[in-house]
Design an enzyme around this catalytic site. Structure first.
Site, PDB file in Angstrom:
ATOM      1  CG  ASP A 119      -2.031   1.019   1.101  1.00 52.19           C
ATOM      2  OD1 ASP A 119      -2.526   1.232  -0.026  1.00 52.19           O
ATOM      3  OD2 ASP A 119      -2.398   1.621   2.126  1.00 52.19           O
ATOM      4  CG  HIS A 126      -4.063  10.786   2.721  1.00 55.00           C
ATOM      5  ND1 HIS A 126      -5.100  10.685   3.613  1.00 55.00           N
ATOM      6  CD2 HIS A 126      -3.209   9.776   3.028  1.00 55.00           C
ATOM      7  CE1 HIS A 126      -4.895   9.647   4.418  1.00 55.00           C
ATOM      8  NE2 HIS A 126      -3.751   9.087   4.083  1.00 55.00           N
ATOM      9  CD  GLU A 190      -5.622   4.904   4.807  1.00 53.79           C
ATOM     10  OE1 GLU A 190      -4.999   4.152   4.023  1.00 53.79           O
ATOM     11  OE2 GLU A 190      -5.068   5.601   5.684  1.00 53.79           O
ATOM     12  CD  GLU A 192      -5.304   3.079  -0.123  1.00 48.15           C
ATOM     13  OE1 GLU A 192      -4.516   2.510  -0.905  1.00 48.15           O
ATOM     14  OE2 GLU A 192      -5.120   3.176   1.107  1.00 48.15           O
ATOM     15  CG  ASP A 224      -5.263   0.577   3.923  1.00 41.33           C
ATOM     16  OD1 ASP A 224      -5.261  -0.463   4.587  1.00 41.33           O
ATOM     17  OD2 ASP A 224      -4.368   1.445   3.996  1.00 41.33           O
ATOM     18  NE  ARG A 228      -6.959   6.668   9.873  1.00 39.87           N
ATOM     19  CZ  ARG A 228      -6.329   6.475   8.719  1.00 39.87           C
ATOM     20  NH1 ARG A 228      -5.072   6.054   8.689  1.00 39.87           N
ATOM     21  NH2 ARG A 228      -6.962   6.694   7.586  1.00 39.87           N
ATOM     22  CD  GLN A 231      -2.010   4.870  10.735  1.00 35.61           C
ATOM     23  OE1 GLN A 231      -3.253   4.838  10.702  1.00 35.61           O
ATOM     24  NE2 GLN A 231      -1.301   5.376   9.753  1.00 35.61           N
ATOM     25  CE  LYS A 244      -2.765   2.320   7.343  1.00 36.61           C
ATOM     26  NZ  LYS A 244      -3.669   3.137   6.515  1.00 36.61           N
ATOM     27  CB  THR A 248      -7.266  -4.575   2.491  1.00 41.01           C
ATOM     28  OG1 THR A 248      -6.299  -4.148   3.447  1.00 41.01           O
ATOM     29  CG2 THR A 248      -7.236  -3.645   1.283  1.00 41.01           C
ATOM     30  CD  GLU A 349      -6.905  13.223   4.300  1.00 38.51           C
ATOM     31  OE1 GLU A 349      -7.131  12.076   3.872  1.00 38.51           O
ATOM     32  OE2 GLU A 349      -6.646  14.174   3.548  1.00 38.51           O
TER      33      GLU A 349
HETATM   34 MN    MN Z   1      -3.764   3.113   2.713  1.00 42.89          MN
END
Ligand code: MN
Length: 401
Positions: A119, A126, A190, A192, A224, A228, A231, A244, A248, A349
């Site tokens: 990834d 971002h 996420e 993507e 994804d 948080r 993370q 992560k 997915t 975000e």
């Molecule tokens: Mn990602």
């Protein structure tokens, strides 16, 4: 190129995501029968295994397999030949003996056996916004970011198809007086696009950006899912790990590079020239509207062409050490975010790290709650036709303490 009309009427309707110009590949089954390869057309699926068995096309018997890896391994010349043959068979004056299945009757499966998963982190908006939240304005954009695509090696084993529920993970979190073991409280998505690598490379051999482009079979929507709080505690200095690995989600339909060719687009402005091994001779992104919804409410829309690096550049960089690529390698683009909050591809975000709640169906929200359904969407708008990617959804299940 205008709409290519088909004898499958539903494919000609305005707004249909699966026009004949699209022809994405997937894997399906009906009832309890064996999963096999198919192509979406209107509200039908071409049973490619049956079509091959009837002698209508030739894919070396690979369409009877329960994933597209065998077909992808045949290479670009065969991809092009099969696409041309399918277009001929489905055109208005085509062959109505082609075996079709109603999409509504089919179960869609993971379209590829995901051999590896990497990834990336290729949207400047971002990367800056997230860097700001994790590291402050001074160090928001890492110094190498405008010089190379950065990424982490993810887990192929955790990639699931659209519709698979996602369990909120337990994890080690930073507490006020030491670490705690608790359910993730900052679960995020996420937005993507995933590039599906259809051709391998040899260990020790670098691949140019042009060669990399030739190795990409197509693209899928990709969520994804990210924990948080896990993370924030675990990620320095080796990058995301358990935050992560909870799952997915990818869409069931692989939109081929051939279908996206008319939408080729330049990406974000360069801050500096790239080293020669990363330079592109032609634009490698696509003009593709992409966004996501939460419990049916559209939260953000942006465009894939806001990205700073194309999948071909990411793939070329991935082999720069001599790292071999495999058929079925999956490359996540990185979260796709435009500059405005309603163009962001993650709640982290959109809510400024949970400080600015957003309203979802009348309720103030920050991160994902149990029972939430996240759906991604993407569309390329052609001259009288659309290229859609199908669903990419997942519902959050409660943690198992
Ligand atoms: Mn990602």
């Amino acid at each position: 190129m205008p709409l290519i009309r088909s004898w499958v009427d539903s494919a000609n309707r305005a707004g249909c995501p699966f026009s004949l110009n699209n022809l994405p590949y997937g894997v399906f089954s009906v009832g309890g029968d064996a999963p096999r390869c198919g192509a979406a057309i209107g509200d039908r699926i071409v049973d490619l295994a049956a079509a091959e068995a009837q002698g209508l096309l030739d894919a070396g018997g690979t369409f009877a397999q329960g994933q597209l890896n065998g077909f992808m391994a045949l290479g670009r010349a065969r991809w092009d030949a099969v696409r041309a043959r399918l277009t001929e068979l489905l055109a208005e004056d085509g062959d109505r003996a082609l075996p079709l299945v109603p999409m509504a009757d089919a179960t869609l499966h993971l379209p590829i056996r995901v051999t590896e998963y990497t990834d990336f982190y290729a949207s400047r908006n971002h990367a800056f916004n997230v860097g700001l939240l994790f590291r402050g304005p001074e160090n928001a954009l890492p110094p190498q970011w405008t010089h190379m695509p950065i990424g982490y090696n993810g887990r192929a084993s955790s990639v699931v198809v659209s519709g698979t529920p996602i369990r909120r993970p337990m994890g080690q979190l930073k507490g006020d007086s030491g670490p705690v073991w608790a359910p993730c409280a900052r679960l995020d998505l996420e937005l993507e696009l995933g590039a599906v690598v259809g051709q391998p490379s040899t260990m020790g051999c670098r691949v140019s950006v042009e060669e990399a482009e030739g190795m990409i079979f197509g693209y899928v929507l990709l969520n994804d899912w990210s924990a948080r709080d896990v993370q924030a505690w675990e990620y320095q200095p080796l990058g995301p790990f358990q935050s992560k690995a909870l799952g997915t989600t990818i869409g069931p339909w692989i939109v081929t590079q051939a279908a996206l060719e008319p939408f080729r687009s330049k990406g974000a402005e360069r801050a500096n020239p790239l080293l020669p091994y990363l330079q592109e001779s032609r634009p490698g992104l696509y003009d593709l509207e992409i966004g996501w919804s939460l419990n049916g409410q559209v939260m953000a829309r942006t465009n894939y062409n806001v990205m700073y690096y194309s999948s071909a550049q990411q793939l070329a960089h991935h082999t720069s050490s001599g790292c071999p690529m495999r058929v079925g390698d999956l490359l996540g683009s990185g979260t796709i975010s435009g500059p405005a909050p309603d163009q962001t591809g993650a709640l982290l975000e959109m809510t400024q790290g949970g400080k600015t709640p957003v309203t979802v169906n009348g309720q103030a929200r920050t991160f994902l709650e149990d029972g939430d359904e996240v759906a991604l969407f993407a569309t390329a708008q052609g001259d009288g036709y659309r290229i859609g990617f199908g669903p990419c959804t997942g519902t959050v299940l409660p943690a198992q303490p």
